[in-house]
Design an enzyme around this catalytic site. Structure first.
Site, short mmCIF file in Angstrom:
data_model
loop_
_atom_site.label_atom_id
_atom_site.label_comp_id
_atom_site.label_asym_id
_atom_site.label_seq_id
_atom_site.Cartn_x
_atom_site.Cartn_y
_atom_site.Cartn_z
CG ASP A 12 1.61 -2.90 -3.23
OD1 ASP A 12 1.99 -2.25 -4.22
OD2 ASP A 12 1.53 -2.38 -2.09
CB SER A 13 6.03 -2.25 -3.85
OG SER A 13 5.11 -1.28 -3.37
CB CYS A 75 1.96 -2.33 -7.18
SG CYS A 75 3.37 -1.21 -7.19
CD GLU A 156 4.63 1.83 3.66
OE1 GLU A 156 5.80 1.53 3.91
OE2 GLU A 156 4.13 1.80 2.53
CB CYS A 188 -0.04 5.88 -5.30
SG CYS A 188 1.00 5.10 -4.06
CG HIS A 190 0.69 3.77 0.15
ND1 HIS A 190 1.16 2.88 -0.79
CD2 HIS A 190 1.39 3.53 1.28
CE1 HIS A 190 2.11 2.15 -0.23
NE2 HIS A 190 2.26 2.52 1.02
N1 DGL Z 1 2.60 0.41 -4.39
C1 DGL Z 1 3.25 1.57 -4.99
C2 DGL Z 1 2.33 2.11 -6.08
O1 DGL Z 1 1.12 1.91 -6.09
C3 DGL Z 1 3.55 2.65 -3.99
C4 DGL Z 1 4.65 2.34 -3.00
C5 DGL Z 1 5.99 2.10 -3.65
O2 DGL Z 1 6.64 3.04 -4.16
O3 DGL Z 1 6.42 0.96 -3.65
O4 DGL Z 1 2.82 2.76 -6.98
#
Ligand code: DGL
Length: 270
Positions: A12-13, A75, A156, A188, A190
């Site tokens: 993931d990011s 992600c 976050e 997303c 999160h």
């Molecule tokens: N992990 C990203 C997503 O699911 C969200 C956080 C980001 O913008 O990096 O799109």
């Protein structure tokens, strides 16, 4: 080591993808995994597709070097822009699972017609990935999407299940284009953490589709089909890497993974 005993690679990011890792751990407790969070380049939601493809290719190589048997792009933004790139890096022997296709399949199979809402980062929404995938699978569905860029940083920072987060969520979901939707996709990593607040907004009248569980099921199916599912009775082993370590990331992991974990730094861009 046999292929089935090798770990699954999940990336993931940042640490939001731990919601997907947690769902995989709950459904497939025998599987080991290696998680990589690209905290050095977070957030992906505002980055160009080219940059995301570049990052995703390098991370996939790192996970392959660690002998991962399958890769999960946990992600939404990277799934939208870099799925094919990661498949090219992995080649035919290492299956790649993204977080968008399993949710698109679930939605098109469970809703015969109607309007489906999607929320996610700017990158995910601007890519129109959910609109294109779902409307292709089921022509009777209309997909309406809105970018909700404040939500990931808000979560976050630990802002959820309180009056401030509820106000921001209500404001995004009150957009006229979402009027009359039959289900809402949390597009997303999160957003599983704000599922309850979204349900409060809709008074539990519509389904809120949370990708974590649906993706874990897709991983299980893919491992079974490819005959690389781990059949031992031992519990899996987990390793967590991030590309830029800070204590605040380590503290936040508990919110997403539900238990304290130790993060290791892997500076794969040095
Ligand atoms: N992990 C990203 C997503 O699911 C969200 C956080 C980001 O913008 O990096 O799109």
């Amino acid at each position: 080591m046999t292929t089935s005993a090798r770990p699954i690679g999940i990336f993931d990011s940042g640490i939001g993808g731990l919601t997907v890792a947690n769902a995989i751990k709950n459904l497939l407790p025998n599987e080991s995994f290696i998680y990589f969070g690209d905290t050095a380049h977070l957030p992906y939601g505002d980055k160009s597709p080219e940059s995301i493809r570049h990052y995703a290719a390098r991370i996939a190589s790192f996970l392959i070097e660690k002998k991962c048997k399958a890769i999960v792009i946990a992600c939404n933004t990277a799934s939208a822009h870099a799925f094919k790139t990661v498949q090219d890096v992995c080649g035919p022997k290492i299956p790649v699972i993204n977080v968008v296709d399993p949710v698109a399949r679930y939605t098109s199979e469970n809703y015969r017609e109607g309007k489906i809402g999607v929320i996610g980062t700017k990158g995910t929404i601007q890519s129109r990935i959910y609109v294109n995938r779902i409307e292709k699978l089921n022509k009777k569905l209309k997909v309406l999407s809105n970018a909700t860029p404040l939500l990931a940083p808000m979560i976050e920072e630990g802002y959820f299940n309180n009056s401030i987060s509820q106000t921001i969520i209500n404001s995004y979901l009150s957009k006229p284009s979402f009027k009359g939707i039959d289900a809402l996709i949390l597009g997303c990593t999160h957003y599983p953490l704000i599922k309850k607040e979204v349900e409060v907004f809709y008074k539990k009248k519509i389904e809120i589709i949370d990708s974590a569980k649906v993706v874990a099921q897709a991983v299980q199916q893919e491992l079974q089909e490819k005959k690389i599912i781990n059949t031992t009775s031992e519990n899996g082993d987990y390793q967590f890497f991030i590309s830029d370590f800070t204590e605040s990331f380590e503290k936040s992991t508990k919110i997403f993974f539900k238990e304290k974990i130790e993060l290791k730094e892997a500076r794969i861009w040095d």
